[in-house]
Enzyme design. Structure first.
Site, PDB file in Angstrom:
ATOM      1  N   HIS A   1       0.810  -1.219   0.000  1.00 29.67           N
ATOM      2  CA  HIS A   1       0.000   0.000   0.000  1.00 29.67           C
ATOM      3  C   HIS A   1       0.844   1.270   0.000  1.00 29.67           C
ATOM      4  O   HIS A   1       0.400   2.311   0.492  1.00 29.67           O
ATOM      5  CB  HIS A   1      -0.940  -0.001   1.207  1.00 29.67           C
ATOM      6  CG  HIS A   1      -2.020  -1.045   1.127  1.00 29.67           C
ATOM      7  ND1 HIS A   1      -2.947  -1.079   0.117  1.00 29.67           N
ATOM      8  CD2 HIS A   1      -2.295  -2.099   1.945  1.00 29.67           C
ATOM      9  CE1 HIS A   1      -3.771  -2.105   0.310  1.00 29.67           C
ATOM     10  NE2 HIS A   1      -3.394  -2.743   1.404  1.00 29.67           N
TER      11      HIS A   1
ATOM     12  N   GLU B   1      -7.028 -12.483   5.791  1.00 33.76           N
ATOM     13  CA  GLU B   1      -7.846 -11.314   5.492  1.00 33.76           C
ATOM     14  C   GLU B   1      -9.166 -11.667   4.819  1.00 33.76           C
ATOM     15  O   GLU B   1      -9.814 -10.790   4.257  1.00 33.76           O
ATOM     16  CB  GLU B   1      -7.061 -10.360   4.582  1.00 33.76           C
ATOM     17  CG  GLU B   1      -5.728  -9.939   5.146  1.00 33.76           C
ATOM     18  CD  GLU B   1      -4.892  -9.135   4.174  1.00 33.76           C
ATOM     19  OE1 GLU B   1      -4.694  -7.945   4.419  1.00 33.76           O
ATOM     20  OE2 GLU B   1      -4.445  -9.702   3.148  1.00 33.76           O
TER      21      GLU B   1
ATOM     22  N   ASP C   1      -9.178  -5.390   6.365  1.00 34.84           N
ATOM     23  CA  ASP C   1      -9.512  -6.189   5.184  1.00 34.84           C
ATOM     24  C   ASP C   1     -10.477  -7.306   5.516  1.00 34.84           C
ATOM     25  O   ASP C   1     -11.388  -7.609   4.735  1.00 34.84           O
ATOM     26  CB  ASP C   1      -8.233  -6.777   4.576  1.00 34.84           C
ATOM     27  CG  ASP C   1      -7.433  -5.753   3.798  1.00 34.84           C
ATOM     28  OD1 ASP C   1      -7.951  -5.233   2.797  1.00 34.84           O
ATOM     29  OD2 ASP C   1      -6.293  -5.472   4.190  1.00 34.84           O
TER      30      ASP C   1
END
Length: 264
Positions: free
Chosen positions: A45, A148, A174
């Site tokens: 990210h 996740e 997530d």
């Protein structure tokens, strides 16, 4: 002296780290100076390429703290390259089943326990001076699957049994989105409980991430490592707070003197 992440996990109590998203080594140095136990460099990210990650890992090693790397994919090439650069372990996103876990563990370990390529003329091998130590890193690095999805939680007991696994990591944001559950709901809490029970049953360290110290303090005590915030957000929040305080003070001063607020 560089410390293995596994040694850190073996200490009593929870260890705390933070995400590194900014592509500057100073950021790692400041997090180490602040007292974090480790850092996690975020390739998933944040716009960090392999050269930048190599430099960030070097900064962490120079500061004497372990650096994990959250890789952007599960390929053997990516995992091998960040470990060759001296990462203490890898966080692997979106690991959903036992086959995924076996594959990423294999990518992190040298034969006969895995399939990682042997090339000791890298930082992890002392630039060729320590091939034996390089080989030993294959047993010490920590591959950490991120759980996740509901599929991952359903398979968590099998996943926790995989030989060579370094730890488990729950990605709460997530997971909540993937499961379609509010993070504060009892149903979501049951998913986290299932992970905790599997980690306890198989003596696997367990980690998670939160956004603030208050959230970290509110966590149950069964987490062995917790990532708290990230360098970019810390900078952004601090800057906003300073600007807010300055403008509040200016507006208060203007009001008390009867001057228009938009005048200097």
């Amino acid at each position: 002296m560089n410390r293995d992440f596994g040694d850190l996990l073996s200490d009593n109590g929870t260890c705390f780290g933070t995400w590194i998203k900014l592509p500057v080594v100073d950021s790692v140095e400041m997090m180490a100076a602040a007292g974090f136990d480790f850092v996690a460099i975020d390739m998933e990210h944040a716009p960090l390429d392999i050269l930048t990650v190599h430099q960030l890992i070097g900064a962490a090693r120079g500061c004497g703290i372990p650096a994990l790397v959250r890789v952007p994919d599960r390929t053997a090439t990516t995992i091998g390259r960040v470990l060759d650069s001296g990462a203490a372990g890898v966080l692997i996103p979106h690991v959903d089943n036992i086959d995924d876990v076996r594959a990423v563990v294999s990518h992190a370990r040298f034969p006969p326990h895995g399939s990682r390529g042997f090339g000791p003329t890298v930082r992890a091998g002392g630039w060729g001076a320590d091939p034996r130590g390089y080989l030993a890193t294959g047993e010490r690095v920590v591959p950490v699957p991120q759980l996740e999805s509901p599929e991952a939680i359903a398979a968590v007991d099998e996943i926790a049994r995989v030989s060579g696994l370094g730890a488990l990591f729950v990605g709460p944001a997530d997971l909540a989105v993937a499961a379609g559950l509010p993070a504060e709901s009892a149903e979501f809490g049951e998913l986290l409980t299932r992970v905790r029970k599997a980690a306890d049953a198989h003596a696997v360290p367990l980690g998670t991430a939160v956004g603030s110290p208050a959230a970290a303090q509110a966590l149950p005590h069964h987490y062995d490592f917790v990532l708290v915030g990230n360098d970019a957000t810390m900078l952004s929040q601090s800057a906003r707070g300073i600007v807010h305080d300055l403008r509040t003070a200016r507006d208060t001063s203007s009001s008390s003197t009867g001057q228009p607020k938009d005048l200097p």
